[in-house]
Design an enzyme around this catalytic site. Structure first.
Site, PDB file in Angstrom:
ATOM      1  N   HIS A   1      -7.390   5.950 -16.169  1.00 59.62           N
ATOM      2  CA  HIS A   1      -6.957   6.031 -14.772  1.00 59.62           C
ATOM      3  C   HIS A   1      -6.058   4.849 -14.424  1.00 59.62           C
ATOM      4  O   HIS A   1      -6.366   3.701 -14.746  1.00 59.62           O
ATOM      5  CB  HIS A   1      -8.163   6.041 -13.830  1.00 59.62           C
ATOM      6  N   SER A   2      -4.924   5.139 -13.771  1.00 56.95           N
ATOM      7  CA  SER A   2      -3.983   4.123 -13.306  1.00 56.95           C
ATOM      8  C   SER A   2      -3.449   3.345 -14.520  1.00 56.95           C
ATOM      9  O   SER A   2      -2.934   3.948 -15.452  1.00 56.95           O
ATOM     10  CB  SER A   2      -4.650   3.231 -12.257  1.00 56.95           C
ATOM     11  N   LEU A   3      -3.580   2.020 -14.540  1.00 52.32           N
ATOM     12  CA  LEU A   3      -3.170   1.286 -15.740  1.00 52.32           C
ATOM     13  C   LEU A   3      -3.893   1.827 -16.965  1.00 52.32           C
ATOM     14  O   LEU A   3      -3.330   1.880 -18.063  1.00 52.32           O
ATOM     15  CB  LEU A   3      -3.458  -0.205 -15.580  1.00 52.32           C
TER      16      LEU A   3
ATOM     17  N   SER B   1      -4.736   9.959 -15.133  1.00 50.61           N
ATOM     18  CA  SER B   1      -4.684  10.136 -13.679  1.00 50.61           C
ATOM     19  C   SER B   1      -4.178   8.857 -13.025  1.00 50.61           C
ATOM     20  O   SER B   1      -4.254   7.769 -13.598  1.00 50.61           O
ATOM     21  CB  SER B   1      -6.079  10.482 -13.127  1.00 50.61           C
TER      22      SER B   1
END
Length: 248
Positions: free
Chosen positions: A87-89, A117
């Protein structure tokens, strides 16, 4: 590098391991509520250094090292079919980890699925703030507030902030110094979980992940906001289970 330090929770039962890579500044506890929530899926949250139980460990500041260490963990611990989620980074890190595993061409099979995501596709250059990892504490806190997901009780406590900011800054340095290198698309299924009104991942940037998939590609919307995949975990788990059903 100790595999046990990267995998702080006992391996849960399940036919398919799901290695979960947290967001910038996040730790394995972000995914702890997912353990046992998806029948047949052994959720295995990863714990980067400089946070939670690894608070005293030196943080990682480069994507190459982060992806390499996680690839080592996967090679050391995978005991059957497995998937990777970020998720994200963590999405970028998961992607680069899978590419690192492909480069090694080792005895460890490739994952059966990659899930990402909260992040534009890696070939899309984006920026939170110029040199945000070197920004003032106030600017970093303002960014965390804008993204959501960090309790205000933590952001407003100077003592607690002093504990988390080193990991946040190190992760932001990983993101800001990351440079995408074109390679062949991944020959495995790729699922992207999107969210409306996510300040980190716009619709076009998220859809561009399709360019990284040579095999099956799916894009699903799970809710609103940067941390919708956690806030709407039941919907998230539905899509994960649907994708992993062939191996359960």
């Amino acid at each position: 590098m100790s595999t046990e330090r990267w995998l702080p929770f006992p391996r849960p039962p399940g036919e398919v391991r799901l290695y979960c890579v947290p967001h910038a500044g996040g730790g394995a506890s972000s995914f702890r509520p997912w353990i046992g929530a998806m029948p047949g899926v052994a959720v295995c949250p990863l714990q980067p250094p400089a946070r939670e139980a690894r608070l005293r460990d030196e943080p990682i500041r480069a994507m190459e090292q982060m992806a390499s260490e996680i690839a080592d963990v996967v090679q050391d611990s995978a005991d059957g079919p497995y998937a990777v989620y970020g998720h994200s980074l963590g999405a970028l890190t998961a992607f680069e980890t899978v590419r690192e595993l492909r480069r090694r061409d080792s005895r460890t099979p490739m994952p059966v699925h990659l899930f990402v995501s909260g992040c534009p596709a890696p070939q899309i250059r984006d920026s939170l703030l110029p040199n945000v990892h070197d920004a003032s504490d106030e600017e970093v806190v303002a960014l965390l507030r804008r993204l959501g997901g960090t309790p205000e009780s933590l952001l407003g406590d100077p003592g607690l902030l002093g504990l988390i900011l080193p990991a946040v800054r190190a992760d932001l340095e990983v993101k800001e110094t990351y440079r995408y290198t074109p390679e062949a698309p991944l020959d495995l299924p790729l699922t992207v979980l999107d969210a409306d009104d996510d300040p980190r991942a716009g619709t076009a940037g998220t859809a561009a992940w399709r360019e990284q998939a040579a095999a099956e590609f799916a894009l699903h919307t799970v809710g609103q906001g940067h941390f919708a995949v956690f806030e709407q975990a039941q919907i998230t788990h539905k899509y994960l289970l649907e994708a992993l059903t062939p191996w359960l």
